[in-house]
Design a protein around this motif. Structure first.
Motif, PDB file in Angstrom:
ATOM      1  N   PHE A 166       0.848  -1.178   0.000  1.00 47.73           N
ATOM      2  CA  PHE A 166       0.000   0.000   0.000  1.00 47.73           C
ATOM      3  C   PHE A 166       0.891   1.237   0.000  1.00 47.73           C
ATOM      4  CE2 PHE A 166      -2.911  -3.007   2.011  1.00 47.73           C
ATOM      5  CZ  PHE A 166      -4.036  -2.789   1.238  1.00 47.73           C
ATOM      6  N   PRO A 167       0.447   2.296  -0.642  1.00 44.56           N
ATOM      7  CA  PRO A 167       1.204   3.549  -0.517  1.00 44.56           C
ATOM      8  C   PRO A 167       1.112   4.056   0.920  1.00 44.56           C
ATOM      9  CG  PRO A 167      -0.825   3.894  -1.741  1.00 44.56           C
ATOM     10  CD  PRO A 167      -0.695   2.416  -1.497  1.00 44.56           C
ATOM     11  N   TYR A 168       2.170   4.620   1.428  1.00 51.97           N
ATOM     12  CA  TYR A 168       2.204   5.098   2.800  1.00 51.97           C
ATOM     13  C   TYR A 168       2.937   6.420   2.859  1.00 51.97           C
ATOM     14  CZ  TYR A 168       6.914   3.207   2.696  1.00 51.97           C
ATOM     15  OH  TYR A 168       8.203   2.937   2.349  1.00 51.97           O
ATOM     16  N   ASN A 169       2.871   7.035   3.986  1.00 54.33           N
ATOM     17  CA  ASN A 169       3.531   8.312   4.201  1.00 54.33           C
ATOM     18  C   ASN A 169       5.035   8.072   4.295  1.00 54.33           C
ATOM     19  OD1 ASN A 169       4.381  10.820   4.926  1.00 54.33           O
ATOM     20  ND2 ASN A 169       3.292  10.895   6.869  1.00 54.33           N
ATOM     21  N   LYS A 170       5.756   8.425   3.249  1.00 56.89           N
ATOM     22  CA  LYS A 170       7.193   8.156   3.223  1.00 56.89           C
ATOM     23  C   LYS A 170       7.983   9.100   4.110  1.00 56.89           C
ATOM     24  CE  LYS A 170       7.137   6.056  -1.281  1.00 56.89           C
ATOM     25  NZ  LYS A 170       7.613   6.031  -2.621  1.00 56.89           N
ATOM     26  N   GLY A 171       7.374  10.208   4.505  1.00 57.50           N
ATOM     27  CA  GLY A 171       8.075  11.154   5.358  1.00 57.50           C
ATOM     28  C   GLY A 171       8.252  10.655   6.777  1.00 57.50           C
ATOM     29  N   GLY A 172       7.367   9.795   7.241  1.00 61.56           N
ATOM     30  CA  GLY A 172       7.459   9.264   8.591  1.00 61.56           C
ATOM     31  C   GLY A 172       7.258  10.319   9.659  1.00 61.56           C
ATOM     32  N   ARG A 173       6.455  11.311   9.372  1.00 62.80           N
ATOM     33  CA  ARG A 173       6.290  12.405  10.320  1.00 62.80           C
ATOM     34  C   ARG A 173       5.301  12.078  11.426  1.00 62.80           C
ATOM     35  NH1 ARG A 173       5.479  15.444   5.232  1.00 62.80           N
ATOM     36  NH2 ARG A 173       7.569  15.814   4.501  1.00 62.80           N
ATOM     37  N   ASN A 174       4.448  11.097  11.218  1.00 62.87           N
ATOM     38  CA  ASN A 174       3.380  10.842  12.180  1.00 62.87           C
ATOM     39  C   ASN A 174       3.722   9.769  13.202  1.00 62.87           C
ATOM     40  OD1 ASN A 174       1.726  12.741  10.966  1.00 62.87           O
ATOM     41  ND2 ASN A 174       1.011  11.268   9.467  1.00 62.87           N
ATOM     42  N   LEU A 175       4.570   8.833  12.870  1.00 60.50           N
ATOM     43  CA  LEU A 175       4.890   7.729  13.773  1.00 60.50           C
ATOM     44  C   LEU A 175       6.398   7.524  13.789  1.00 60.50           C
ATOM     45  CD1 LEU A 175       3.518   5.576  15.534  1.00 60.50           C
ATOM     46  CD2 LEU A 175       3.572   4.072  13.572  1.00 60.50           C
ATOM     47  N   GLU A 176       6.971   7.518  14.995  1.00 56.01           N
ATOM     48  CA  GLU A 176       8.421   7.382  15.135  1.00 56.01           C
ATOM     49  C   GLU A 176       8.733   6.434  16.285  1.00 56.01           C
ATOM     50  OE1 GLU A 176      12.305  10.210  16.081  1.00 56.01           O
ATOM     51  OE2 GLU A 176      10.304  11.088  16.043  1.00 56.01           O
ATOM     52  N   LEU A 177       9.571   5.435  16.031  1.00 50.21           N
ATOM     53  CA  LEU A 177      10.013   4.497  17.058  1.00 50.21           C
ATOM     54  C   LEU A 177      11.188   5.124  17.800  1.00 50.21           C
ATOM     55  CD1 LEU A 177       9.796   1.671  18.320  1.00 50.21           C
ATOM     56  CD2 LEU A 177      11.413   0.900  16.594  1.00 50.21           C
ATOM     57  N   LEU A 178      11.033   5.312  19.120  1.00 47.85           N
ATOM     58  CA  LEU A 178      12.076   5.947  19.907  1.00 47.85           C
ATOM     59  C   LEU A 178      12.983   4.928  20.590  1.00 47.85           C
ATOM     60  CD1 LEU A 178       9.880   8.737  21.558  1.00 47.85           C
ATOM     61  CD2 LEU A 178      11.329   8.905  19.520  1.00 47.85           C
ATOM     62  N   ARG A 215       2.492  13.023  20.832  1.00 49.48           N
ATOM     63  CA  ARG A 215       2.379  12.230  22.061  1.00 49.48           C
ATOM     64  C   ARG A 215       3.301  11.022  22.018  1.00 49.48           C
ATOM     65  NH1 ARG A 215      -4.107  12.130  23.106  1.00 49.48           N
ATOM     66  NH2 ARG A 215      -4.364  14.380  23.206  1.00 49.48           N
ATOM     67  N   GLN A 216       3.782  10.624  23.196  1.00 50.15           N
ATOM     68  CA  GLN A 216       4.636   9.442  23.313  1.00 50.15           C
ATOM     69  C   GLN A 216       3.897   8.360  24.085  1.00 50.15           C
ATOM     70  OE1 GLN A 216       8.388  10.437  25.040  1.00 50.15           O
ATOM     71  NE2 GLN A 216       8.893  11.907  23.445  1.00 50.15           N
ATOM     72  N   TYR A 217       4.128   7.092  23.678  1.00 49.13           N
ATOM     73  CA  TYR A 217       3.439   5.960  24.280  1.00 49.13           C
ATOM     74  C   TYR A 217       4.419   4.841  24.597  1.00 49.13           C
ATOM     75  CZ  TYR A 217      -0.742   8.163  22.365  1.00 49.13           C
ATOM     76  OH  TYR A 217      -1.737   9.047  22.077  1.00 49.13           O
ATOM     77  N   LEU A 218       4.078   4.066  25.627  1.00 48.64           N
ATOM     78  CA  LEU A 218       4.770   2.838  25.960  1.00 48.64           C
ATOM     79  C   LEU A 218       3.875   1.702  25.484  1.00 48.64           C
ATOM     80  CD1 LEU A 218       6.992   1.187  27.434  1.00 48.64           C
ATOM     81  CD2 LEU A 218       5.559   1.353  29.486  1.00 48.64           C
ATOM     82  N   GLY A 219       4.433   0.794  24.685  1.00 51.73           N
ATOM     83  CA  GLY A 219       3.642  -0.305  24.152  1.00 51.73           C
ATOM     84  C   GLY A 219       4.312  -1.640  24.385  1.00 51.73           C
ATOM     85  N   PHE A 220       3.509  -2.695  24.339  1.00 49.28           N
ATOM     86  CA  PHE A 220       3.989  -4.070  24.464  1.00 49.28           C
ATOM     87  C   PHE A 220       3.602  -4.811  23.194  1.00 49.28           C
ATOM     88  CE2 PHE A 220       3.058  -8.528  25.425  1.00 49.28           C
ATOM     89  CZ  PHE A 220       4.291  -8.930  25.893  1.00 49.28           C
ATOM     90  N   TYR A 221       4.557  -5.535  22.614  1.00 46.88           N
ATOM     91  CA  TYR A 221       4.247  -6.326  21.427  1.00 46.88           C
ATOM     92  C   TYR A 221       4.642  -7.771  21.670  1.00 46.88           C
ATOM     93  CZ  TYR A 221       9.242  -6.283  20.313  1.00 46.88           C
ATOM     94  OH  TYR A 221      10.595  -6.441  20.358  1.00 46.88           O
ATOM     95  N   SER A 222       3.917  -8.656  21.065  1.00 44.34           N
ATOM     96  CA  SER A 222       4.236 -10.080  21.059  1.00 44.34           C
ATOM     97  C   SER A 222       3.723 -10.636  19.747  1.00 44.34           C
ATOM     98  CB  SER A 222       3.603 -10.804  22.251  1.00 44.34           C
ATOM     99  OG  SER A 222       2.206 -10.765  22.150  1.00 44.34           O
ATOM    100  N   ILE A 281       8.193  -1.176  23.580  1.00 43.43           N
ATOM    101  CA  ILE A 281       8.635  -0.102  22.695  1.00 43.43           C
ATOM    102  C   ILE A 281       8.121   1.225  23.227  1.00 43.43           C
ATOM    103  CG2 ILE A 281       8.770  -1.514  20.606  1.00 43.43           C
ATOM    104  CD1 ILE A 281       6.126  -0.240  19.737  1.00 43.43           C
ATOM    105  N   VAL A 282       8.870   2.261  22.953  1.00 44.57           N
ATOM    106  CA  VAL A 282       8.442   3.630  23.190  1.00 44.57           C
ATOM    107  C   VAL A 282       8.378   4.284  21.824  1.00 44.57           C
ATOM    108  CG1 VAL A 282       8.984   5.852  24.263  1.00 44.57           C
ATOM    109  CG2 VAL A 282       9.515   3.720  25.468  1.00 44.57           C
ATOM    110  N   PHE A 283       7.219   4.831  21.491  1.00 43.69           N
ATOM    111  CA  PHE A 283       7.074   5.450  20.179  1.00 43.69           C
ATOM    112  C   PHE A 283       6.321   6.760  20.301  1.00 43.69           C
ATOM    113  CE2 PHE A 283       3.384   2.832  20.827  1.00 43.69           C
ATOM    114  CZ  PHE A 283       2.328   3.534  20.271  1.00 43.69           C
ATOM    115  N   ARG A 284       6.487   7.597  19.287  1.00 43.08           N
ATOM    116  CA  ARG A 284       5.822   8.893  19.239  1.00 43.08           C
ATOM    117  C   ARG A 284       4.812   8.845  18.097  1.00 43.08           C
ATOM    118  NH1 ARG A 284       9.991  12.580  18.554  1.00 43.08           N
ATOM    119  NH2 ARG A 284      10.169  12.669  20.803  1.00 43.08           N
ATOM    120  N   ALA A 285       3.584   9.198  18.407  1.00 39.16           N
ATOM    121  CA  ALA A 285       2.525   9.324  17.406  1.00 39.16           C
ATOM    122  C   ALA A 285       2.066  10.776  17.430  1.00 39.16           C
ATOM    123  CB  ALA A 285       1.377   8.379  17.703  1.00 39.16           C
ATOM    124  N   GLY A 286       2.406  11.520  16.414  1.00 35.62           N
ATOM    125  CA  GLY A 286       2.129  12.954  16.427  1.00 35.62           C
ATOM    126  C   GLY A 286       3.009  13.627  17.453  1.00 35.62           C
TER     127      GLY A 286
END
Length: 103
Positions: free
Chosen positions: A34-46, A65-72, A58-63
């Motif tokens: 799929f085409p996606y936002n190549k600039g990566g301005r909205n979501l960043e993995l910190l 705001r920063q969030y702490l997330g768990f993935y499995s 993971i700690v990531f920034r969406a816009g």
């Protein structure tokens, strides 16, 4: 049904099946992108902290705001939104070794 209409039905069915098989080949060969936002301005993995082979934090920034997330494997959960005023001085823990500081 006449012989002509039965042959036409068979030919149309084989054409549709052939087109589906060809589409299946193309998707498996080249992927479905799929085409996606190549600039990566909205979501960043910190930060990323693996806990096991297929899970971690993971700690990531969406816009802004920063969030702490768990993935499995096959799962992702946002655990907490990180506010700007939440740093190691308010929690009482050092980021270096996790030990409690005496204040």
């Amino acid at each position: 049904m006449t012989l002509y209409s039965e042959l036409q039905f068979l030919l149309n069915s084989l054409t549709v099946i052939g087109a589906l098989v060809f589409l299946y080949y193309l998707i498996n060969r080249y992927g479905f992108k799929f085409p996606y936002n190549k600039g990566g301005r909205n979501l960043e993995l910190l930060e990323k902290l693996p806990l096991s082979g297929d899970s971690g934090l993971i700690v990531f920034r969406a816009g802004k705001r920063q969030y702490l997330g768990f993935y499995s494997r096959g799962d992702f959960k946002i655990l907490k939104e990180i506010k700007d005023d939440e740093d190691s001085s308010t929690t009482g823990f050092s980021a270096n070794d996790g030990s409690r500081r005496n204040s």
